[in-house]
Design a protein around this motif. Structure first.
Motif, PDB file in Angstrom:
ATOM      1  N   GLU A 130      32.762  60.938  -7.905  1.00  0.00           N
ATOM      2  CA  GLU A 130      33.186  59.595  -7.486  1.00  0.00           C
ATOM      3  C   GLU A 130      32.015  58.640  -7.277  1.00  0.00           C
ATOM      4  N   ILE A 131      30.790  59.168  -7.087  1.00  0.00           N
ATOM      5  CA  ILE A 131      29.684  58.255  -6.753  1.00  0.00           C
ATOM      6  C   ILE A 131      28.610  58.157  -7.833  1.00  0.00           C
ATOM      7  N   ILE A 132      28.692  58.978  -8.882  1.00  0.00           N
ATOM      8  CA  ILE A 132      27.618  58.950  -9.897  1.00  0.00           C
ATOM      9  C   ILE A 132      27.986  58.031 -11.060  1.00  0.00           C
ATOM     10  N   SER A 133      26.965  57.745 -11.883  1.00  0.00           N
ATOM     11  CA  SER A 133      27.220  56.962 -13.102  1.00  0.00           C
ATOM     12  C   SER A 133      26.949  57.876 -14.298  1.00  0.00           C
ATOM     13  N   HIS A 134      27.204  57.320 -15.480  1.00  0.00           N
ATOM     14  CA  HIS A 134      26.971  58.089 -16.709  1.00  0.00           C
ATOM     15  C   HIS A 134      25.491  58.491 -16.825  1.00  0.00           C
ATOM     16  N   ASP A 135      24.600  57.696 -16.188  1.00  0.00           N
ATOM     17  CA  ASP A 135      23.154  57.973 -16.308  1.00  0.00           C
ATOM     18  C   ASP A 135      22.645  58.971 -15.282  1.00  0.00           C
ATOM     19  N   THR A 136      23.484  59.311 -14.312  1.00  0.00           N
ATOM     20  CA  THR A 136      23.016  60.256 -13.291  1.00  0.00           C
ATOM     21  C   THR A 136      22.823  61.634 -13.919  1.00  0.00           C
ATOM     22  N   ILE A 137      21.674  62.238 -13.613  1.00  0.00           N
ATOM     23  CA  ILE A 137      21.403  63.593 -14.115  1.00  0.00           C
ATOM     24  C   ILE A 137      22.002  64.580 -13.115  1.00  0.00           C
ATOM     25  N   VAL A 138      22.986  65.354 -13.565  1.00  0.00           N
ATOM     26  CA  VAL A 138      23.619  66.330 -12.666  1.00  0.00           C
ATOM     27  C   VAL A 138      23.211  67.737 -13.107  1.00  0.00           C
ATOM     28  N   LEU A 173      20.697  77.221 -15.235  1.00  0.00           N
ATOM     29  CA  LEU A 173      20.973  75.829 -14.865  1.00  0.00           C
ATOM     30  C   LEU A 173      22.229  75.365 -15.587  1.00  0.00           C
ATOM     31  N   ILE A 174      22.911  74.413 -14.981  1.00  0.00           N
ATOM     32  CA  ILE A 174      24.127  73.834 -15.570  1.00  0.00           C
ATOM     33  C   ILE A 174      23.892  72.326 -15.675  1.00  0.00           C
ATOM     34  N   PHE A 175      24.098  71.763 -16.854  1.00  0.00           N
ATOM     35  CA  PHE A 175      23.884  70.328 -17.039  1.00  0.00           C
ATOM     36  C   PHE A 175      25.231  69.659 -17.272  1.00  0.00           C
ATOM     37  N   ALA A 176      25.498  68.600 -16.535  1.00  0.00           N
ATOM     38  CA  ALA A 176      26.782  67.905 -16.716  1.00  0.00           C
ATOM     39  C   ALA A 176      26.547  66.401 -16.779  1.00  0.00           C
ATOM     40  N   THR A 177      27.313  65.733 -17.616  1.00  0.00           N
ATOM     41  CA  THR A 177      27.193  64.282 -17.775  1.00  0.00           C
ATOM     42  C   THR A 177      28.517  63.644 -17.427  1.00  0.00           C
ATOM     43  N   LYS A 178      28.442  62.607 -16.626  1.00  0.00           N
ATOM     44  CA  LYS A 178      29.665  61.948 -16.149  1.00  0.00           C
ATOM     45  C   LYS A 178      30.458  61.357 -17.310  1.00  0.00           C
ATOM     46  N   ASN A 179      31.722  61.691 -17.349  1.00  0.00           N
ATOM     47  CA  ASN A 179      32.648  61.092 -18.300  1.00  0.00           C
ATOM     48  C   ASN A 179      33.474  60.072 -17.520  1.00  0.00           C
ATOM     49  N   ASN A 180      33.253  58.791 -17.815  1.00  0.00           N
ATOM     50  CA  ASN A 180      33.902  57.748 -17.005  1.00  0.00           C
ATOM     51  C   ASN A 180      35.416  57.755 -17.133  1.00  0.00           C
ATOM     52  N   ALA A 181      35.919  58.431 -18.166  1.00  0.00           N
ATOM     53  CA  ALA A 181      37.389  58.471 -18.337  1.00  0.00           C
ATOM     54  C   ALA A 181      38.034  59.417 -17.334  1.00  0.00           C
ATOM     55  N   ILE A 182      37.230  60.292 -16.728  1.00  0.00           N
ATOM     56  CA  ILE A 182      37.822  61.281 -15.808  1.00  0.00           C
ATOM     57  C   ILE A 182      38.183  60.604 -14.492  1.00  0.00           C
ATOM     58  N   LYS A 183      39.458  60.693 -14.163  1.00  0.00           N
ATOM     59  CA  LYS A 183      39.911  60.172 -12.860  1.00  0.00           C
ATOM     60  C   LYS A 183      40.690  61.302 -12.205  1.00  0.00           C
ATOM     61  N   ASN A 184      40.114  61.894 -11.198  1.00  0.00           N
ATOM     62  CA  ASN A 184      40.805  62.985 -10.526  1.00  0.00           C
ATOM     63  C   ASN A 184      41.474  62.474  -9.270  1.00  0.00           C
ATOM     64  N   ASN A 185      42.759  62.685  -9.208  1.00  0.00           N
ATOM     65  CA  ASN A 185      43.475  62.192  -8.027  1.00  0.00           C
ATOM     66  C   ASN A 185      43.747  63.288  -7.011  1.00  0.00           C
ATOM     67  N   ASP A 186      43.354  64.544  -7.370  1.00  0.00           N
ATOM     68  CA  ASP A 186      43.669  65.614  -6.418  1.00  0.00           C
ATOM     69  C   ASP A 186      42.659  65.591  -5.274  1.00  0.00           C
ATOM     70  N   ASN A 187      42.750  64.516  -4.493  1.00  0.00           N
ATOM     71  CA  ASN A 187      41.829  64.314  -3.384  1.00  0.00           C
ATOM     72  C   ASN A 187      41.999  65.347  -2.303  1.00  0.00           C
ATOM     73  N   ASP A 188      43.136  66.043  -2.354  1.00  0.00           N
ATOM     74  CA  ASP A 188      43.468  66.912  -1.252  1.00  0.00           C
ATOM     75  C   ASP A 188      43.006  68.339  -1.535  1.00  0.00           C
ATOM     76  N   HIS A 189      41.867  68.705  -0.954  1.00  0.00           N
ATOM     77  CA  HIS A 189      41.378  70.072  -1.139  1.00  0.00           C
ATOM     78  C   HIS A 189      41.762  70.949   0.045  1.00  0.00           C
ATOM     79  N   LEU A 190      42.734  70.482   0.838  1.00  0.00           N
ATOM     80  CA  LEU A 190      43.180  71.280   1.979  1.00  0.00           C
ATOM     81  C   LEU A 190      44.131  72.382   1.524  1.00  0.00           C
ATOM     82  N   THR A 191      44.030  73.552   2.158  1.00  0.00           N
ATOM     83  CA  THR A 191      45.075  74.563   1.997  1.00  0.00           C
ATOM     84  C   THR A 191      45.766  74.696   3.353  1.00  0.00           C
TER      85      THR A 191
END
Ligand SMILES: C[S@@+](CC[C@H](N)C(=O)[O-])C[C@H]1O[C@@H](n2cnc3c(N)ncnc32)[C@H](O)[C@@H]1O
Length: 375
Positions: A130-138, A173-191
């Motif tokens: 939610e806070i990174i951009s496409h240029d952020t190195i993850v 190491l794992i490299f991931a690049t932000k895909n701006n099309a991804i919108k995750n609405n499952d904000n609820d990680h509660l069990t």
């Protein structure tokens, strides 16, 4: 034990928290070195770096020249980074964040050590996404044996395109690049699950102990909750989702209960469960803390605990020792420490040594409930 890390022309003195001479308890592993070497090769200067799950502050010390946003669920990890920064006389620009809080800026780099639980990884990656951009190195990092397809799928789901490095010194190491099309609405990680024989539902933030069902040790403890505490002061030590303290609160409507844990998600879960389960919150207290270090002497009538027997992935009895010593100090004279433990852990030997008494309250084939009184 090696406490000196030589990396990228720096020599850093690194200890776990608390400090230990055990040679198996080094403060960093080869995945820390791998990610630091990789980052060095990118030649970044003055980057805004978010560091997630830095077990004992290795990354914070090594990356001291950058602007750091250091996020962890663990209070012990926070103690470790503060200790190591001080021991190396460093003064980094660092903002500490608990595991439910994101930096208010867009980081240039995010370094995330894979946590033990995929539930926590999912929650952390969603927050990062939610806070990174496409240029952020993850970059994710871990021992190769801890990098599984299930974890990689979470990078793919919450961040975007994901690849992995070759293994080096058994780390990856794992490299991931932000895909701006991804919108995750499952904000609820509660069990959540219903607490048997009560009207309470137990809610759990990601990664909290026993987040899918009642622990069987805790169940035996709930069958053996003292009911005569009146307006006594009770501490649920290592509270997890707070299930033991909630049991005390139900059985003793006038008692004050303090919930403490070194996991931020645990304390947040216990707070949520009090809010959902009880109308008045006046008699509940919450503390993200390392055991009862720094607590006043002689204040509690009852301390109740289901002690952990590992720190991260390391099996250890030092936390149980610390909990029992801290409990002895914090109890009033006449107050009781009541614990539940696996039989094979033989806690009665430790309690006998510290309290000079120990009685068995209940037991089954796997667990035992023990009382020790501070006279
Ligand atoms: C076995 S779980 C018990 C949780 C809960 N009381 C229950 O019975 O379901 C042990 C708990 O101790 C916490 N813990 C581990 N080290 C700790 C420390 N140094 N100080 C306080 N809590 C700690 C863990 O985060 C975990 O929530």
């Amino acid at each position: 034990m090696n406490t000196l890390l030589n990396i990228n022309d720096q020599e850093i003195l690194l200890n776990r928290f608390p400090k230990s001479n055990d040679k198996n308890l080094q403060a960093w592993d080869s995945s820390d070195e791998y990610v630091l070497n990789h980052l060095h090769s990118l030649n970044l200067s003055n980057a805004k770096i978010m560091i997630v799950n830095d077990s004992f502050g290795t990354l914070a010390c090594a990356l001291k020249d950058h602007q750091l946003f250091w996020q962890s669920d663990s209070y012990i990890a926070k103690c470790a980074v503060e200790q190591n920064i001080e021991d190396n006389q460093l003064s980094p620009t660092i903002e500490y964040l608990d595991s439910l809080t994101a930096p208010k800026i867009t980081p240039d780099v995010v370094l995330i050590k894979l946590p033990k639980s995929n539930a926590l990884l999912a929650q952390q990656l969603q927050l990062i996404g939610e806070i990174i951009s496409h240029d952020t190195i993850v970059i994710g990092f871990a021992k190769a044996k801890d990098v599984h397809n299930s974890g990689l799928k979470l990078f793919q789901k919450y961040i975007g395109d994901t690849t992995t490095s070759l293994a080096k010194k058994k780390s990856r190491l794992i490299f991931a690049t932000k895909n701006n099309a991804i919108k995750n609405n499952d904000n609820d990680h509660l069990t959540s699950w219903p607490l048997p024989d009560t009207e309470l539902t137990i809610f759990n933030h990601a990664g909290v102990f026993a987040n899918n069902q009642l622990d069987i040790g805790a169940q035996l403890m709930l069958e053996n909750i003292p009911k005569d505490l009146k307006d006594g002061y009770v501490i649920d030590l290592g509270c997890g989702n707070g299930v033991l303290g909630l049991g005390v609160a139900l059985a003793n409507p006038e008692a004050t209960v303090r919930f403490t844990d070194e996991s931020y998600m645990s304390v947040a879960s216990a707070r949520l469960n009090c809010e959902k389960g009880f109308e008045s919150q006046d008699r509940f207290e919450f503390d993200w803390h390392d055991c009862l270090s720094g607590y006043d002497y002689d204040q509690a009538d009852l301390i109740i605990s289901n002690p952990p027997f590992h720190q991260g992935k390391t099996v250890t009895d030092h936390i149980a020792w610390q909990m029992f010593h801290d409990a002895y100090r914090t109890l009033k004279h006449g107050g009781t420490l009541r614990i539940v433990g696996n039989r094979h852990l033989a806690y009665h030997i430790k309690l006998q040594r510290i309290f000079d008494n120990c009685t068995t309250v209940a037991s089954n084939s796997k667990f035992v409930i023990l009382d020790a009184i501070k006279y």
